[in-house]
Design a protein around this motif. Structure first.
Motif, PDB file in Angstrom:
ATOM      1  N   LEU A 305      43.786  23.621  37.503  1.00  0.00           N
ATOM      2  CA  LEU A 305      42.545  23.943  36.790  1.00  0.00           C
ATOM      3  C   LEU A 305      41.296  23.380  37.477  1.00  0.00           C
ATOM      4  O   LEU A 305      40.446  22.758  36.829  1.00  0.00           O
ATOM      5  CB  LEU A 305      42.619  23.372  35.365  1.00  0.00           C
ATOM      6  CG  LEU A 305      43.760  23.846  34.474  1.00  0.00           C
ATOM      7  CD1 LEU A 305      43.903  22.916  33.274  1.00  0.00           C
ATOM      8  CD2 LEU A 305      43.503  25.272  34.017  1.00  0.00           C
ATOM      9  N   PRO A 306      41.128  23.562  38.779  1.00  0.00           N
ATOM     10  CA  PRO A 306      39.952  22.963  39.427  1.00  0.00           C
ATOM     11  C   PRO A 306      38.636  23.555  38.943  1.00  0.00           C
ATOM     12  O   PRO A 306      37.596  22.884  38.967  1.00  0.00           O
ATOM     13  CB  PRO A 306      40.180  23.263  40.909  1.00  0.00           C
ATOM     14  CG  PRO A 306      41.025  24.496  40.910  1.00  0.00           C
ATOM     15  CD  PRO A 306      41.930  24.346  39.726  1.00  0.00           C
ATOM     16  N   PHE A 307      38.660  24.820  38.512  1.00  0.00           N
ATOM     17  CA  PHE A 307      37.450  25.474  38.015  1.00  0.00           C
ATOM     18  C   PHE A 307      37.619  25.961  36.577  1.00  0.00           C
ATOM     19  O   PHE A 307      36.876  26.818  36.111  1.00  0.00           O
ATOM     20  CB  PHE A 307      37.077  26.660  38.910  1.00  0.00           C
ATOM     21  CG  PHE A 307      36.696  26.270  40.305  1.00  0.00           C
ATOM     22  CD1 PHE A 307      35.410  25.823  40.598  1.00  0.00           C
ATOM     23  CD2 PHE A 307      37.623  26.335  41.332  1.00  0.00           C
ATOM     24  CE1 PHE A 307      35.063  25.455  41.878  1.00  0.00           C
ATOM     25  CE2 PHE A 307      37.279  25.972  42.628  1.00  0.00           C
ATOM     26  CZ  PHE A 307      35.998  25.526  42.901  1.00  0.00           C
ATOM     27  N   GLY A 308      38.609  25.423  35.877  1.00  0.00           N
ATOM     28  CA  GLY A 308      38.916  25.932  34.548  1.00  0.00           C
ATOM     29  C   GLY A 308      39.729  27.206  34.658  1.00  0.00           C
ATOM     30  O   GLY A 308      40.167  27.607  35.745  1.00  0.00           O
ATOM     31  N   GLN A 309      39.966  27.856  33.516  1.00  0.00           N
ATOM     32  CA  GLN A 309      40.702  29.110  33.492  1.00  0.00           C
ATOM     33  C   GLN A 309      40.144  29.990  32.385  1.00  0.00           C
ATOM     34  O   GLN A 309      39.447  29.518  31.490  1.00  0.00           O
ATOM     35  CB  GLN A 309      42.196  28.874  33.241  1.00  0.00           C
ATOM     36  CG  GLN A 309      42.971  28.343  34.438  1.00  0.00           C
ATOM     37  CD  GLN A 309      43.260  29.425  35.463  1.00  0.00           C
ATOM     38  OE1 GLN A 309      42.736  30.515  35.391  1.00  0.00           O
ATOM     39  NE2 GLN A 309      44.109  29.103  36.434  1.00  0.00           N
ATOM     40  N   GLY A 310      40.465  31.280  32.447  1.00  0.00           N
ATOM     41  CA  GLY A 310      40.055  32.190  31.393  1.00  0.00           C
ATOM     42  C   GLY A 310      38.593  32.587  31.480  1.00  0.00           C
ATOM     43  O   GLY A 310      37.920  32.361  32.495  1.00  0.00           O
ATOM     44  N   PRO A 311      38.054  33.166  30.405  1.00  0.00           N
ATOM     45  CA  PRO A 311      36.684  33.694  30.425  1.00  0.00           C
ATOM     46  C   PRO A 311      35.607  32.618  30.540  1.00  0.00           C
ATOM     47  O   PRO A 311      34.454  32.930  30.836  1.00  0.00           O
ATOM     48  CB  PRO A 311      36.564  34.433  29.083  1.00  0.00           C
ATOM     49  CG  PRO A 311      37.583  33.789  28.196  1.00  0.00           C
ATOM     50  CD  PRO A 311      38.713  33.416  29.093  1.00  0.00           C
TER      51      PRO A 311
END
Length: 368
Positions: A305-311
């Motif tokens: 999750l280096p940049f988060g996930q999803g919308p």
């Protein structure tokens, strides 16, 4: 924005070649923080600076102040959400007041200047201009009024939302905050870990030579560097630029028996997930092979999750990764990173920030 990336990367290479000629070591975090601040200034606001050569100007000093301002209070506010109103009551800010005021004035001035430019503004290729163009999009046809759309089954009223001045101001500030320290973190740790692992360095340089064929990296070529991307991903796994994700639950929900009420602040411990031995065997080992297509396919997508996930993932992810790839490819194409007398590896990680206490010291040698 790519011309801005090319210019700043070429300035970085010139600076590193001068360092090599003087046989001087470099501290990667400080060096690449200056590089990313120059990049933010140009890609974000169309301001060309060269802090690597000219030293710190007001823009660079303010950016450095914001980076250094994050620390214990920021750490506490992330984990102990109830302390935020206490900090506010006591006048404790998570970011230095002088730096935030400077950038607020800077952004305001940039926006006003663009709005009064009669010619050539639309030809600019930076973040501010993209936002201003979005603000004016479709104004000639629709304006800011509600659009009444007639359909076969009746009448439906739709509101066409356009960016306001405050929206643009806020997005510009986020662009600056989110794109500075994060890119410097990814770039410095990736280069340092490649340097400390000679086999990885050889593979990375072999790939760069094959793909670039002696040419400066362009937009298309850097999309064809899978091993470089694997090294980046492994560095971000070990030292994620955003070590905690913070989100507010917008409605009551139950997940696997855990009830989360609306309005609750939910923190996702990215660093802990990235070092979970059940997900990542030998988590302290730098191993880019974890990110081969086969290994990625067999792993839960939310294990990384280096940049988060999803919308709600990071809106600047693509630009950040492009900057890192171009810089890595350009450096490895002409220079070879090597340990020096100041190198400390393994290093001691700071308790409150993703940084090495002793610094990330290396030297660069010319491949020629």
């Amino acid at each position: 924005m790519y011309p801005h990336i090319v210019r700043n990367t070429q300035l970085l290479l010139e600076h590193l070649k001068e360092k090599h000629e003087r046989n001087e070591p470099v501290e990667l975090r400080d060096l690449l923080s200056a590089y990313t601040m120059d990049m933010i200034a140009s890609t974000g606001f169309g301001v060309e600076i060269n802090s690597l050569k000219e030293g710190e100007d007001e823009f660079t000093k303010a950016g450095k102040g914001i980076k250094e301002g994050k620390g214990r209070f920021f750490f506490l506010a992330m984990f102990l959400n109830f302390l935020r109103p206490v900090f506010k009551f006591l006048g404790i800010t998570l970011m230095p007041k002088d730096a935030t005021e400077f950038f607020t004035r800077f952004i305001d001035k940039a926006l006003e200047s663009r709005k009064h430019e009669k010619d050539g503004a639309s030809g600019r290729s930076d973040f501010i201009q993209i936002m201003l163009d979005a603000e004016h999009e479709d104004h000639t046809e629709h304006g800011n009024r509600a659009v009444n759309e007639e359909q076969e089954n009746g009448h439906k009223t739709e509101t066409k939302k356009v960016l306001s001045y405050s929206d643009i101001q806020g997005q510009a500030f986020i662009f600056l905050l989110a794109g500075y320290d994060t890119v410097a973190t990814v770039l410095s740790f990736t280069m340092f870990l490649i340097c400390m692992n000679p086999d990885c360095l050889k593979k990375a340089q072999k790939e760069v030579d094959k793909v670039l064929e002696g040419k400066f990296p362009d937009y298309d070529s850097v999309q064809s560097l899978p091993y470089i991307e694997m090294c980046m991903n492994e560095a971000m796994r070990m030292y994620p630029p955003g070590y905690i994700l913070d989100r507010i639950c917008d409605k009551d929900i139950e997940i696997q028996g855990i009830k989360i009420p609306a309005g609750m602040n939910v923190s996702v411990p990215v660093c802990a997930i990235h070092h979970d031995a059940d997900l990542w065997p030998e988590p302290e080992k730098f191993d880019p092979e974890r990110f081969t297509p086969e290994n990625k396919a067999g792993r839960h997508p939310y294990a990384f999750l280096p940049f988060g996930q999803g919308p709600r993932n990071c809106i600047g992810m693509r630009l950040a990764l492009l900057e890192v790839k171009v810089a890595l490819a350009a450096m490895l194409q002409t220079l070879t990173p090597v340990p020096c007398e100041k190198t400390v590896y393994p290093f001691t990680k700071d308790r409150f920030q993703i940084k090495a206490v002793e610094g990330l010291w290396i030297k660069f040698e010319s491949r020629k």
